[in-house]
Design a protein around this motif. Structure first.
Motif, PDB file in Angstrom:
ATOM      1  N   LYS A  42     -82.916 -16.368 -18.259  1.00 23.95           N
ATOM      2  CA  LYS A  42     -83.276 -17.481 -19.143  1.00 23.95           C
ATOM      3  C   LYS A  42     -82.281 -17.605 -20.295  1.00 23.95           C
ATOM      4  O   LYS A  42     -81.894 -18.713 -20.682  1.00 23.95           O
ATOM      5  N   ILE A  43     -81.870 -16.476 -20.844  1.00 25.56           N
ATOM      6  CA  ILE A  43     -80.900 -16.483 -21.948  1.00 25.56           C
ATOM      7  C   ILE A  43     -79.568 -17.042 -21.461  1.00 25.56           C
ATOM      8  O   ILE A  43     -78.937 -17.862 -22.141  1.00 25.56           O
ATOM      9  N   GLU A  95     -76.469 -24.153 -21.320  1.00 23.76           N
ATOM     10  CA  GLU A  95     -76.786 -25.498 -21.819  1.00 23.76           C
ATOM     11  C   GLU A  95     -76.093 -25.767 -23.153  1.00 23.76           C
ATOM     12  O   GLU A  95     -75.704 -26.895 -23.436  1.00 23.76           O
ATOM     13  N   ARG A  96     -75.955 -24.735 -23.975  1.00 24.17           N
ATOM     14  CA  ARG A  96     -75.336 -24.891 -25.295  1.00 24.17           C
ATOM     15  C   ARG A  96     -73.804 -24.935 -25.224  1.00 24.17           C
ATOM     16  O   ARG A  96     -73.167 -25.659 -25.975  1.00 24.17           O
ATOM     17  N   TRP A  97     -73.237 -24.096 -24.374  1.00 24.16           N
ATOM     18  CA  TRP A  97     -71.790 -24.012 -24.211  1.00 24.16           C
ATOM     19  C   TRP A  97     -71.518 -24.057 -22.706  1.00 24.16           C
ATOM     20  O   TRP A  97     -72.151 -23.351 -21.932  1.00 24.16           O
ATOM     21  N   PRO A  98     -70.572 -24.833 -22.277  1.00 23.72           N
ATOM     22  CA  PRO A  98     -70.296 -24.912 -20.837  1.00 23.72           C
ATOM     23  C   PRO A  98     -69.634 -23.623 -20.327  1.00 23.72           C
ATOM     24  O   PRO A  98     -68.436 -23.418 -20.479  1.00 23.72           O
ATOM     25  N   LEU A  99     -70.449 -22.742 -19.765  1.00 23.65           N
ATOM     26  CA  LEU A  99     -69.947 -21.477 -19.233  1.00 23.65           C
ATOM     27  C   LEU A  99     -69.413 -21.690 -17.828  1.00 23.65           C
ATOM     28  O   LEU A  99     -70.103 -22.242 -16.971  1.00 23.65           O
ATOM     29  N   LEU A 100     -68.206 -21.256 -17.603  1.00 26.58           N
ATOM     30  CA  LEU A 100     -67.649 -21.304 -16.256  1.00 26.58           C
ATOM     31  C   LEU A 100     -68.195 -20.144 -15.426  1.00 26.58           C
ATOM     32  O   LEU A 100     -68.482 -20.294 -14.246  1.00 26.58           O
ATOM     33  N   ARG A 101     -68.307 -18.989 -16.066  1.00 26.71           N
ATOM     34  CA  ARG A 101     -68.875 -17.798 -15.435  1.00 26.71           C
ATOM     35  C   ARG A 101     -69.487 -16.924 -16.537  1.00 26.71           C
ATOM     36  O   ARG A 101     -69.092 -17.015 -17.687  1.00 26.71           O
ATOM     37  N   TYR A 102     -70.413 -16.071 -16.134  1.00 24.53           N
ATOM     38  CA  TYR A 102     -70.974 -15.111 -17.084  1.00 24.53           C
ATOM     39  C   TYR A 102     -71.386 -13.849 -16.341  1.00 24.53           C
ATOM     40  O   TYR A 102     -71.636 -13.864 -15.136  1.00 24.53           O
ATOM     41  N   THR A 103     -71.444 -12.762 -17.079  1.00 25.43           N
ATOM     42  CA  THR A 103     -71.887 -11.476 -16.563  1.00 25.43           C
ATOM     43  C   THR A 103     -72.707 -10.786 -17.643  1.00 25.43           C
ATOM     44  O   THR A 103     -72.277 -10.717 -18.797  1.00 25.43           O
ATOM     45  N   ILE A 104     -73.878 -10.294 -17.263  1.00 24.11           N
ATOM     46  CA  ILE A 104     -74.708  -9.494 -18.153  1.00 24.11           C
ATOM     47  C   ILE A 104     -75.083  -8.240 -17.372  1.00 24.11           C
ATOM     48  O   ILE A 104     -75.721  -8.325 -16.323  1.00 24.11           O
ATOM     49  N   PHE A 153     -66.678 -17.008 -27.728  1.00 26.93           N
ATOM     50  CA  PHE A 153     -67.179 -16.127 -28.784  1.00 26.93           C
ATOM     51  C   PHE A 153     -68.635 -16.437 -29.116  1.00 26.93           C
ATOM     52  O   PHE A 153     -69.476 -15.539 -29.222  1.00 26.93           O
ATOM     53  N   GLU A 154     -68.932 -17.715 -29.307  1.00 30.73           N
ATOM     54  CA  GLU A 154     -70.289 -18.115 -29.699  1.00 30.73           C
ATOM     55  C   GLU A 154     -71.307 -17.781 -28.613  1.00 30.73           C
ATOM     56  O   GLU A 154     -72.397 -17.266 -28.902  1.00 30.73           O
ATOM     57  N   ALA A 155     -70.981 -18.071 -27.373  1.00 30.12           N
ATOM     58  CA  ALA A 155     -71.907 -17.804 -26.266  1.00 30.12           C
ATOM     59  C   ALA A 155     -72.143 -16.307 -26.096  1.00 30.12           C
ATOM     60  O   ALA A 155     -73.289 -15.870 -25.909  1.00 30.12           O
ATOM     61  N   CYS A 156     -71.100 -15.534 -26.181  1.00 28.07           N
ATOM     62  CA  CYS A 156     -71.227 -14.086 -26.018  1.00 28.07           C
ATOM     63  C   CYS A 156     -72.119 -13.498 -27.114  1.00 28.07           C
ATOM     64  O   CYS A 156     -73.024 -12.705 -26.836  1.00 28.07           O
ATOM     65  N   ARG A 157     -71.876 -13.906 -28.338  1.00 25.22           N
ATOM     66  CA  ARG A 157     -72.695 -13.399 -29.450  1.00 25.22           C
ATOM     67  C   ARG A 157     -74.158 -13.837 -29.303  1.00 25.22           C
ATOM     68  O   ARG A 157     -75.076 -13.055 -29.526  1.00 25.22           O
TER      69      ARG A 157
END
Length: 136
Positions: A60-61, A67-76, A103-107
């Motif tokens: 969900k996060i 939705e806030r920042w257009p992420l091309l890819r992410y990993t958690i 930076f903003e999305a990661c934080r």
């Protein structure tokens, strides 16, 4: 990619998974076990999680971040179990077109995980232990 694991985190593999030809920025945050807290010497950390709910909440996060920042890819990737000093407890990685978004999305992702995801941390000292960051 969202993973809750007892295994060590492979940073090189996570970085490889974040690669994208459209990415102008890749931001990676590593949360590492330190040897002290509040002037007390830490021997190790122990993480417990409500696995299914933790993964669901992290998704969900990530969706909210996308939705806030257009992420091309992410990993958690978050560890559970016993971690020694110097081990990586959490890796957050995002790939975006521009650095500010990365930076903003990661934080946002790491701060929100610490506030809302059912993962609990116990600090173990030579003279005792304490749970920290317990969610209400």
């Amino acid at each position: 990619m969202i993973i809750l694991t007892s295994e060590p985190i492979d940073v090189a593999s996570a970085l490889n998974d974040l690669q994208s030809a459209q990415a102008g920025a890749i931001d990676i945050f590593l949360g590492v076990v330190r040897d002290n807290t509040n002037e007390r010497s830490v021997d190790r950390l122990e993480y417990e999680a409500y696995d299914r709910m933790a993964v669901s909440e992290m998704q969900k996060i990530a969706d909210d971040a996308n939705e806030r920042w257009p992420l091309l890819r992410y990993t958690i990737i978050h560890r559970k179990g016993t971690l020694q000093i110097g081990e990586i407890a959490v890796l957050i990685g995002v790939a975006t077109a521009h650095r500010a978004e990365a930076f903003e999305a990661c934080r946002y992702i790491i701060d929100t995980i610490k506030q809302t995801v059912p993962i609990w941390k116990k600090e173990v000292f030579s003279d005792g232990e304490q749970w920290v960051n317990a969610h209400p």
